[in-house]
Design an enzyme around this catalytic site. Sequence first.
Site: not given
Ligand code: PXP
Length: 244
Positions: A10, A12-13, A21, A46, A48, A52-53, A73, A103-104, A154, A193-194, A215-216
């Site tokens: 992922n 996104d970040h 910036r 994702h 959104r 935002r990203h 997403e 976050t979600t 998921e 997630h996480g 991702g994060h």
């Molecule tokens: N899966 C889904 C559906 C998510 O919404 C996210 C966060 O955007 C992730 C996975 C990845 O989560 P993380 O960024 O905490 O790894």
Amino acid sequence: MTGKLRLGVNIDHVATIRNARGGVHPDPLRAALIAARAGADGITAHLREDRRHISDDDILRLCDEINLPLNLEMAATDEMVEIALRHKPHAACVVPERREELTTEGGLDAARGHNHLAPFVAALRDAGIRVSLFIDPDPVQLDAAVSLGAPVVELHTGAYCDAEGEAQAAELQRIVDAAAHAARVGLECHAGHGLTYENVVPVAAIPTIVELNIGHYLVGEAIFVGLEASIRRMRELMDEARAP
Ligand code: PXP
């Protein structure tokens, strides 16, 4: 059965840092190309509602310019379905979305939201997009995904990742049970997630989970070791967890 576990990275970040910036650096597309080199099987992004990203232009370029499948997403809204139908990503993961959340923060309520979700799932599926629903590891939600005709779920691993000690073991058991239930009812099972180097192994070892989306943590680790190395390490841990 210990088949290969796919890694969706992922990005996104990367876009979060760019947007801090304005401008174009760092480019999420470049991150996607590095992820491919580092052993990712897909890219997740994702879009959104508040952008935002990830931006609309990022989605366009990710569809046109990378060789990995894109997992978009998205919230279940008319705007997002229209965008998905225009770009036809390989996959779409329907997620709950509230503007004020960081976050979600939980899974979709596919059971109570059945009537709202049904036309969105059908439109995506009819367009040939692989639809997944991001849900909590709860058999009620899995059964609702079946009745909605979604082929993939998921499992939200956030509660497991946030917990400690016995509470974490209990959350892991919910994921193990949900993944087994998914296999029984014919759903392809993903999770995410996480996830971090510290908590990924027990989830990666669950044999009926076929894909993790992360991702994060990977983008955070990239600050210290570089993106390619951070993804390669995650890939190694996932493969070790899966080794027969
Ligand atoms: N899966 C889904 C559906 C998510 O919404 C996210 C966060 O955007 C992730 C996975 C990845 O989560 P993380 O960024 O905490 O790894």
